[in-house]
Structures are given as structure tokens and as C-alpha cells.
Enzyme design. Structure first.
Site, PDB file in Angstrom:
ATOM      1  N   GLU A  94      28.803  45.894  31.730  1.00 61.33           N
ATOM      2  CA  GLU A  94      29.014  45.036  32.900  1.00 61.33           C
ATOM      3  C   GLU A  94      30.208  45.323  33.692  1.00 61.33           C
ATOM      4  OE1 GLU A  94      30.684  41.096  30.986  1.00 61.33           O
ATOM      5  OE2 GLU A  94      29.184  41.802  29.648  1.00 61.33           O
ATOM      6  N   CYS A 107      35.968  45.404  38.971  1.00 57.64           N
ATOM      7  CA  CYS A 107      36.505  45.559  37.623  1.00 57.64           C
ATOM      8  C   CYS A 107      35.451  46.182  36.847  1.00 57.64           C
ATOM      9  CB  CYS A 107      36.633  44.036  37.060  1.00 57.64           C
ATOM     10  SG  CYS A 107      37.141  43.859  35.287  1.00 57.64           S
ATOM     11  N   CYS A 114      34.296  47.720  22.028  1.00 57.23           N
ATOM     12  CA  CYS A 114      35.727  48.231  22.123  1.00 57.23           C
ATOM     13  C   CYS A 114      36.100  48.091  20.592  1.00 57.23           C
ATOM     14  CB  CYS A 114      36.362  47.204  22.924  1.00 57.23           C
ATOM     15  SG  CYS A 114      38.275  47.522  22.812  1.00 57.23           S
ATOM     16  N   CYS A 118      40.870  42.427  19.527  1.00 52.09           N
ATOM     17  CA  CYS A 118      41.650  41.378  20.001  1.00 52.09           C
ATOM     18  C   CYS A 118      40.747  40.133  19.641  1.00 52.09           C
ATOM     19  CB  CYS A 118      42.037  41.437  21.492  1.00 52.09           C
ATOM     20  SG  CYS A 118      42.912  42.747  21.650  1.00 52.09           S
ATOM     21  N   CYS A 121      38.685  38.254  22.496  1.00 51.55           N
ATOM     22  CA  CYS A 121      37.966  39.004  23.499  1.00 51.55           C
ATOM     23  C   CYS A 121      36.443  39.015  23.019  1.00 51.55           C
ATOM     24  CB  CYS A 121      38.684  40.166  23.611  1.00 51.55           C
ATOM     25  SG  CYS A 121      37.800  41.365  24.681  1.00 51.55           S
ATOM     26  N   GLY A 165      35.995  47.593  26.945  1.00 50.87           N
ATOM     27  CA  GLY A 165      36.841  48.797  26.491  1.00 50.87           C
ATOM     28  C   GLY A 165      38.245  48.903  26.729  1.00 50.87           C
ATOM     29  N   SER A 197      44.375  48.666  32.828  1.00 54.00           N
ATOM     30  CA  SER A 197      44.962  47.474  31.915  1.00 54.00           C
ATOM     31  C   SER A 197      44.661  48.006  30.541  1.00 54.00           C
ATOM     32  CB  SER A 197      44.214  46.277  32.159  1.00 54.00           C
ATOM     33  OG  SER A 197      44.588  45.228  31.078  1.00 54.00           O
ATOM     34  N   SER A 220      48.576  44.247  28.355  1.00 50.71           N
ATOM     35  CA  SER A 220      48.154  42.886  27.864  1.00 50.71           C
ATOM     36  C   SER A 220      49.169  42.714  26.680  1.00 50.71           C
ATOM     37  CB  SER A 220      46.679  43.004  27.239  1.00 50.71           C
ATOM     38  OG  SER A 220      45.821  43.523  28.425  1.00 50.71           O
ATOM     39  N   LEU A 221      50.159  41.752  26.867  1.00 50.42           N
ATOM     40  CA  LEU A 221      50.866  41.569  25.692  1.00 50.42           C
ATOM     41  C   LEU A 221      50.785  40.278  24.981  1.00 50.42           C
ATOM     42  CD1 LEU A 221      53.808  42.917  25.027  1.00 50.42           C
ATOM     43  CD2 LEU A 221      54.832  41.192  26.504  1.00 50.42           C
ATOM     44  N   ASN A 296      40.248  32.303  28.349  1.00 52.84           N
ATOM     45  CA  ASN A 296      38.762  31.946  28.669  1.00 52.84           C
ATOM     46  C   ASN A 296      38.259  31.699  27.302  1.00 52.84           C
ATOM     47  OD1 ASN A 296      36.583  31.735  30.855  1.00 52.84           O
ATOM     48  ND2 ASN A 296      37.571  33.569  31.658  1.00 52.84           N
ATOM     49  N   CYS A 339      35.757  39.016  29.785  1.00 51.30           N
ATOM     50  CA  CYS A 339      35.473  40.216  29.211  1.00 51.30           C
ATOM     51  C   CYS A 339      34.166  40.250  28.192  1.00 51.30           C
ATOM     52  CB  CYS A 339      36.531  40.598  28.695  1.00 51.30           C
ATOM     53  SG  CYS A 339      36.959  42.489  28.563  1.00 51.30           S
TER      54      CYS A 339
HETATM   55  N1  SAH Z   1      41.454  46.770  26.645  1.00 43.83           N
HETATM   56  C1  SAH Z   1      42.250  46.583  27.906  1.00 43.83           C
HETATM   57  C2  SAH Z   1      41.297  46.241  29.232  1.00 43.83           C
HETATM   58  C3  SAH Z   1      40.307  45.265  29.103  1.00 43.83           C
HETATM   59  S1  SAH Z   1      40.661  43.460  28.691  1.00 43.83           S
HETATM   60  C4  SAH Z   1      43.192  45.402  27.710  1.00 43.83           C
HETATM   61  O1  SAH Z   1      43.306  44.985  26.442  1.00 43.83           O
HETATM   62  O2  SAH Z   1      44.264  45.282  28.895  1.00 43.83           O
HETATM   63  C5  SAH Z   1      41.269  42.929  30.284  1.00 43.83           C
HETATM   64  C6  SAH Z   1      42.257  41.781  30.048  1.00 43.83           C
HETATM   65  O3  SAH Z   1      41.527  40.498  29.819  1.00 43.83           O
HETATM   66  C7  SAH Z   1      43.158  41.887  28.800  1.00 43.83           C
HETATM   67  O4  SAH Z   1      44.325  41.316  29.407  1.00 43.83           O
HETATM   68  C8  SAH Z   1      42.636  41.004  27.806  1.00 43.83           C
HETATM   69  O5  SAH Z   1      43.639  40.844  26.843  1.00 43.83           O
HETATM   70  C9  SAH Z   1      42.145  39.973  28.654  1.00 43.83           C
HETATM   71  N2  SAH Z   1      40.854  39.098  28.035  1.00 43.83           N
HETATM   72  C10 SAH Z   1      40.112  39.389  26.974  1.00 43.83           C
HETATM   73  N3  SAH Z   1      39.358  38.492  26.757  1.00 43.83           N
HETATM   74  C11 SAH Z   1      39.958  37.283  27.179  1.00 43.83           C
HETATM   75  C12 SAH Z   1      39.596  35.990  27.222  1.00 43.83           C
HETATM   76  N4  SAH Z   1      38.718  35.308  26.479  1.00 43.83           N
HETATM   77  N5  SAH Z   1      40.375  35.057  28.023  1.00 43.83           N
HETATM   78  C13 SAH Z   1      41.498  35.556  28.784  1.00 43.83           C
HETATM   79  N6  SAH Z   1      41.588  36.833  28.777  1.00 43.83           N
HETATM   80  C14 SAH Z   1      41.075  37.827  28.018  1.00 43.83           C
END
Ligand code: SAH
Length: 352
Positions: A94, A107, A114, A118, A121, A165, A197, A220-221, A296, A339
Site C-alpha cells: 500500500e 508515503c 517487515c 514493533c 505496528c 517495511g 524513516s 522512530s524512537l 493509531n 502503516c
Molecule cells: N520501518 C520504518 C518506517 C515505517 S513505519 C520505521 O520504523 O520508521 C513509519 C512510522 O509509523 C514509524 O515511526 C512507526 O513507528 C510508525 N507507526 C507504525 N505503526 C503505528 C501506529 N499504529 N501508530 C502510530 N505510529 C505508527
């Protein structure tokens, strides 16, 4: 039959020209092919200023992209469009177009699935299926431009690698994609308008800083210390928060590009005022930016988004300690903008 053919959308302009020369064609034919490629033509047959024999030779050697848009959802406000795309091997990815007043942003995805795991996600729930090829990433931009072209003048001006990813886990393809999307004869998008990112793969962040590809790096911290970060991001066991921040500092020193830290707030998990204080302390003297967004909520995880009061307290604490912080605009919540969410709901609907 197309298995052995190369996707021409993944080739640099000089590779296309060389390829044509190997077929006994002159360099200007290569330029003609290039001038068609990013306009969304999906067959060599449509390249009408080329001789039939040349088109045939091209067809025998190459395919043109293979990202077929199969569904789209437009948010009520009309500012976000999410596209579901089918790949040649029937995998689905997507990508999302977000309309900002400074231009349309795409985006895009860099992998099918992936493997970073996390916990908040949706993209990682089924693990990694495969890396996307360079041409499959370019095809997402071409697809979005074609789609937008039907309704408005302006195409994609900005790109964020924030779809499904982990871009730095598909390193070589992503670097080639960046060079090609930036190339004046490619899609000609400025590095300044591209953001990558990452969840913080430190060695590849350092490598990226040395590539001479001065894009914006977003990290993404989501937590100020290892203990908390390990609860939500498995990658925290491989790289310490301090190492990740230091890699960000190195990136800034090397490229001069300001680094952004992403921080998604989960109710009562990482949204405490003490977490904000600890984060501010770690980012002291680093001219970076912090982007705060409430999580989210996704189906299979019990995390709740933080209350407005807690979001405000978190942001205000950072501000009062001198951190440059913004609360990211939330776009497309009504179309499952987070995502991996649209793909999940699409696949679920097929199963029902
Ligand atoms: N793998 C990369 C890029 C993809 S995710 C990364 O980790 O940065 C893009 C961003 O969306 C990241 O900051 C990720 O932590 C965040 N993200 C993923 N799922 C989310 C959710 N359910 N709510 C808020 N942010 C989310």
C-alpha cells in the site's frame, strides 16, 4: 515467461542507454525510452516514436514496472488517498498520498511486510515476505502521479519512506531508488523533499550518512530509554537508545540535514511527563526536531491512544525544556491510514 526479464523502471538512465546500445541501438533511442517511462506507459508498444523493431527488442528484454493499483480509499476531507497495489507475484502493498499545502506527498512501501516486530505496528504482524525491488518503488511514484494527473495539475513533490517495511533493512535497493528518483532524467525529486524513516538500524544509518544522498532522516524512537523501548520495539535489544541518538547526531554532522525523532504516544506506557523530561535530557544540545503523534490504534493490540491532556502535557514538557517539537497532523484516520492497516482490512475482507 517474464521471470528472466529485467524491470526497466529499476534501471538508472545510463544503464538503459547502455542496454539499448548493446541491442545495436543509438544513444538517443535510450533517451526516448527514458522520456516515456515515468509518464505511466505500461507497454513498449505505446512508445510510438520508436521503430517497431526497437519496441520488439525492448519487449524481449524488459518489463515495465508491475504495480497495479487495485483499490483506493479517499478520506472524508479528501486530503489523504490510500492506494492498494498488486505486485507481479500477487503480493499486495500500500501507499498513501497526503495533500499538504506545500505539495503532494507520497508515503511509499519498501518491503512486503517487515521483520522489525514493533508491537504497535500492523505491517509487521505477518513478518517479512520480501524486499521490494527498485522498480517496484519507482512504480509506486509513477502510479501516484498517474492517478493524481487524472484529477489535478500537480503530481508528487515529496516522498516519505514510511509505508510498510524498514527501508534500511532493504539497503541497496533503497539507495538505488533514492538516486534514481532524484536523477534529473528520472523523477527529478530533490533530496530535500525526501524523508527516510528508520526504527534505528545504527550501522546502516552511519552508512547512509556517507552516501552523499542528503535526504531527511527520521528516527522512530518512541521511548527515551532502553528498558521502555525494549517493551515496544525488539530492535531496541540490538541497538541502545544512546547509540541510535548518536547515529542521528553523526547523520546531522555529516549531511547538515536536520534529523527528526518520531514519538508515538501510547496511553500510560511512554507518555509520562518523566519520559518527556528524560527525552529532552538525551536530546540536549542537538538541533533536531521531535514529531509527536498519538498512536493509531490497531485491532490486535490493546494499546490506547493517549488522552488530549496527556498529549499536551508531554508536548509542553518537551517545549519547556527547549526541544523543538510539533504534533504531527493526523491524516486519513478514517481510511486506516496507519502503516499496514488498509492491507490488513482488505485481506480480512477477502477471507470473509
Ligand atoms: N520501518 C520504518 C518506517 C515505517 S513505519 C520505521 O520504523 O520508521 C513509519 C512510522 O509509523 C514509524 O515511526 C512507526 O513507528 C510508525 N507507526 C507504525 N505503526 C503505528 C501506529 N499504529 N501508530 C502510530 N505510529 C505508527
Amino acid at each position: 515467461m517474464t521471470g528472466a526479464k529485467v524491470d526497466i523502471l529499476g534501471l538508472m538512465p545510463h544503464e538503459i542507454i547502455e542496454g539499448l546500445q548493446e541491442m545495436g541501438e543509438q544513444a538517443f533511442r535510450g533517451k526516448q525510452v527514458i522520456s516515456w517511462l515515468y509518464k505511466g506507459v505500461n507497454s513498449f508498444e505505446d512508445m510510438t516514436n520508436l521503430p517497431k523493431t526497437t519496441r520488439k527488442k525492448l519487449e524481449d528484454t524488459y518489463i515495465i514496472g508491475s504495480v497495479k493499483q487495485i483499490d483506493k480509499r479517499i478520506s472524508k476531507k479528501g486530503d489523504t488517498i490510500k492506494y492498494l497495489c498488486l505486485l507481479a507475484d500477487h503480493n499486495i502493498i500500500e501507499c498513501v498520498v497526503m495533500k499538504y499545502n506545500y505539495g503532494n506527498t507520497l508515503c511509499l512501501s519498501t518491503q512486503v511486510g517487515c521483520r522489525m516486530g514493533c508491537s504497535f505496528c500492523a505491517s509487521t504482524k505477518q513478518g517479512l515476505v520480501r524486499n521490494l525491488e527498485v522498480g517496484e518503488m519507482i512504480a509506486q511514484v509513477v502510479m501516484a502521479n498517474t492517478q493524481l494527473g487524472q484529477t489535478e495539475e500537480r503530481g508528487i513533490r515529496n516522498i516519505v519512506l514510511m509505508g510498510s517495511g524498514e527501508p534500511l533493512d532493504n539497503y541497496d535497493n533503497v539507495i538505488k531508488f533514492l538516486r534514481l528518483v532524484h536523477h534529473p532524467e528520472g523523477l527529478n525529486i530533490s533530496y530535500r523533499n525526501i524523508t527516510l524513516s528508520t526504527c534505528g538500524l545504527v550501522p546502516n544509518m552511519i552508512k547512509l550518512a556517507q552516501e552523499n544522498v542528503p535526504i531527511t532522516l527520521s528516527i522512530s524512537l518512541h521511548a527515551p530509554n532502553d528498558e521502555l523501548r525494549k517493551k515496544i520495539m525488539p530492535v531496541a535489544s540490538a541497538y541502545k537508545v544512546d547509540e541510535v541518538i548518536n547515529a542521528g547526531r553523526y547523520y546531522f554532522e555529516k549531511t547538515g540535514r536536520r534529523v527528526t525523532f518520531e514519538y508515538s504516544l501510547i496511553d500510560r506506557l511512554n507518555d509520562n511527563v518523566e519520559d518527556a523530561r528524560e527525552l529532552a535530557h538525551k536530546l540536549k544540545d542537538f538541533p533536531c526536531h521531535v514529531n509527536v503523534i498519538p498512536i493509531n490504534e490497531i485491532d490486535e493490540v490493546l494499546y490506547k491512544r493517549s488522552s488530549e491532556a496527556r498529549i499536551q502535557a508531554f508536548v509542553n514538557t518537551l517545549k519547556s525544556l527547549g526541544v523543538h517539537v510539533t504534533r504531527r497532523r493526523e491524516l486519513g484516520q478514517d481510511i486506516e491510514g496507519a502503516c499496514g492497516q488498509l492491507k490488513r482490512s482488505y485481506l480480512d475482507s477477502l477471507e470473509k
